[in-house]
Design an enzyme around this catalytic site. Structure first.
Site, short mmCIF file in Angstrom:
data_model
loop_
_atom_site.label_atom_id
_atom_site.label_comp_id
_atom_site.label_asym_id
_atom_site.label_seq_id
_atom_site.Cartn_x
_atom_site.Cartn_y
_atom_site.Cartn_z
N ASN A 121 -117.97 13.62 -4.83
CA ASN A 121 -117.30 12.38 -4.44
C ASN A 121 -118.24 11.60 -3.52
OD1 ASN A 121 -115.76 10.60 -2.74
ND2 ASN A 121 -113.90 11.61 -3.44
N HIS A 168 -117.97 8.50 0.70
CA HIS A 168 -118.47 8.39 2.07
C HIS A 168 -119.76 7.56 2.15
CE1 HIS A 168 -115.43 10.80 3.91
NE2 HIS A 168 -115.54 11.66 2.91
N ARG A 172 -121.00 -2.02 7.78
CA ARG A 172 -121.69 -3.28 8.06
C ARG A 172 -121.40 -4.34 7.01
NH1 ARG A 172 -125.78 -2.76 12.13
NH2 ARG A 172 -124.72 -1.38 13.57
N HIS A 175 -113.04 7.00 -5.42
CA HIS A 175 -111.63 6.62 -5.22
C HIS A 175 -111.60 5.15 -4.84
CE1 HIS A 175 -107.66 7.48 -2.77
NE2 HIS A 175 -107.51 6.53 -3.67
N ARG A 222 -109.57 2.51 -3.47
CA ARG A 222 -108.29 2.38 -2.78
C ARG A 222 -107.77 0.96 -2.88
NH1 ARG A 222 -106.20 5.67 1.24
NH2 ARG A 222 -107.11 7.73 1.24
N ARG A 236 -111.19 0.03 1.23
CA ARG A 236 -111.86 0.35 2.51
C ARG A 236 -113.25 0.93 2.32
NH1 ARG A 236 -108.48 5.52 4.66
NH2 ARG A 236 -106.76 4.09 4.40
N HIS A 237 -113.51 1.57 1.19
CA HIS A 237 -114.88 2.08 0.98
C HIS A 237 -115.42 1.65 -0.39
CE1 HIS A 237 -112.50 5.35 -0.68
NE2 HIS A 237 -112.30 5.97 0.47
N GLU A 284 -110.65 8.37 -9.22
CA GLU A 284 -109.49 8.75 -8.41
C GLU A 284 -108.74 7.50 -8.04
OE1 GLU A 284 -110.85 11.95 -5.58
OE2 GLU A 284 -109.47 10.80 -4.34
N THR A 335 -107.77 10.03 5.21
CA THR A 335 -108.16 10.48 3.88
C THR A 335 -106.87 10.93 3.19
OG1 THR A 335 -109.54 12.04 2.64
CG2 THR A 335 -108.67 12.83 4.74
N THR A 336 -106.95 11.28 1.91
CA THR A 336 -105.75 11.72 1.20
C THR A 336 -105.16 12.93 1.93
OG1 THR A 336 -106.94 11.05 -0.78
CG2 THR A 336 -104.87 12.23 -1.10
N GLU A 343 -105.50 19.05 -10.04
CA GLU A 343 -106.46 19.35 -8.98
C GLU A 343 -105.62 19.86 -7.82
OE1 GLU A 343 -109.45 16.42 -7.87
OE2 GLU A 343 -109.40 17.19 -5.81
N HIS A 374 -110.64 19.03 -1.75
CA HIS A 374 -110.30 18.51 -0.43
C HIS A 374 -110.66 19.51 0.66
CE1 HIS A 374 -108.70 15.70 2.40
NE2 HIS A 374 -108.54 14.86 1.39
N GLY A 375 -111.58 19.09 1.52
CA GLY A 375 -111.94 19.89 2.68
C GLY A 375 -112.82 21.09 2.37
N GLY A 397 -116.68 16.02 -1.42
CA GLY A 397 -117.32 14.81 -0.92
C GLY A 397 -117.89 14.97 0.47
N1 PXP Z 1 -110.06 15.46 -4.18
C1 PXP Z 1 -109.27 14.42 -3.82
C2 PXP Z 1 -108.09 14.13 -4.70
C3 PXP Z 1 -109.56 13.63 -2.71
O1 PXP Z 1 -108.75 12.60 -2.39
C4 PXP Z 1 -110.72 13.91 -1.95
C5 PXP Z 1 -111.08 13.06 -0.78
O2 PXP Z 1 -111.42 11.80 -1.18
C6 PXP Z 1 -111.52 14.99 -2.36
C7 PXP Z 1 -111.15 15.75 -3.46
C8 PXP Z 1 -112.76 15.35 -1.64
O3 PXP Z 1 -112.44 15.81 -0.37
P1 PXP Z 1 -113.59 16.05 0.70
O4 PXP Z 1 -114.22 14.72 0.96
O5 PXP Z 1 -112.85 16.60 1.88
O6 PXP Z 1 -114.56 17.02 0.10
#
Ligand code: PXP
Length: 241
Positions: A7, A10, A18, A43, A45, A49-50, A70, A100-101, A151, A191-192, A213
């Site tokens: 992902n 970031h 900026r 993603h 949004r 925002r990003h 996403e 974040t989600t 997921e 995620h995480g 990500g």
């Molecule tokens: N999967 C989903 C559905 C997410 O929303 C995110 C965060 O954007 C991730 C995976 C990746 O999470 P992380 O950035 O914590 O690795």
């Protein structure tokens, strides 16, 4: 072997700090692919925002692996997905105020709505994934909806305050993976996840993709994208198939 999908949101976050043109998440995506990522995730949004619309347009033209888009299940995102035709859409909940989600999608009681929402996307050859918590009711609903993938949200596991809590979350996720697979759903995790906590999934069979990500981009700032992606690919390569 499970696959690594990166992902790059970031990278866009740093650019948007900026409101300029660098760093470019589309360039980062290409570098991730060269380093061994099997797919790229962005993603878009509602509040932009990003990731920006321009990023989605460009990635869909330049992707060499597969693009996992996403998005929230809104009419606007459905129109964009039908235009860019990604390999997969991953439906996620979206709250304006969140960093974040924060949790999985609520599919229970929404089955008809999601079936209707996904029908034109499936007809266009787009695969679907639902980002859900490892909750039996959500897994059953995802199966009813007819998504190809779930997921499973690993955020609560990643955020656990101690090893006992983490093990409880891990057990819940592993049960959820098994139940999803028994119903015929393909399973991704995300995620995480980072370079250490991902090792808890090493023995878990049948994971299709890891969606990562933040930890990769955090490492990339210090050691470069190539090394950060390769380090994660190397870890996943040792996992059970
Ligand atoms: N999967 C989903 C559905 C997410 O929303 C995110 C965060 O954007 C991730 C995976 C990746 O999470 P992380 O950035 O914590 O690795």
């Amino acid at each position: 072997m499970p696959l690594l999908c990166v992902n790059v949101d970031h990278v866009a976050t740093v650019r948007q700090a900026r409101l300029g043109t660098e760093p470019d998440p589309v360039v980062a995506a290409a570098m991730c692919e060269l380093a061994g990522a099997a797919g790229i995730i962005m993603h878009l949004r509602e509040d932009r925002r990003h990731v920006q619309d321009r990023d989605i347009d460009l990635i869909s033209q330049t992707i060499q692996t597969k693009f996992n888009f996403e998005m929230a299940a809104t009419a606007e995102m459905q129109t964009i997905a039908l235009k860019i035709n990604p390999a997969t859409v991953c439906l996620v909940p979206e709250k304006r105020a969140e960093l974040t989600t924060e949790g999985g999608l609520n599919c229970v009681g929404q089955e008809e709505r999601f079936i209707k929402y996904l029908t034109p996307l499936h007809a266009a050859g787009v695969r679907s994934s639902l980002f859900i918590d490892a909750d039996p009711a959500q897994i059953k609903a995802s199966h009813k909806i007819g998504a190809e993938y779930v997921e499973i949200h690993t955020g609560h596991f990643a955020d656990a305050k101690n090893r006992t809590e983490q093990k409880t979350e891990l057990a819940r996720i592993i049960d959820g993976i098994k139940m999803s697979q028994d119903l015929g759903l393909k399973v991704n995790l995300g995620h995480g996840l980072n370079y250490t906590n991902i090792l808890d999934f090493a023995e878990v069979e049948g994971i299709c993709e890891y969606s990562i990500g933040h930890s990769i981009m955090a490492r990339a700032i210090l050691v470069g994208i190539d090394r950060a992606v390769k380090d994660m690919v190397e870890i996943i390569r040792t996992f059970a198939d």
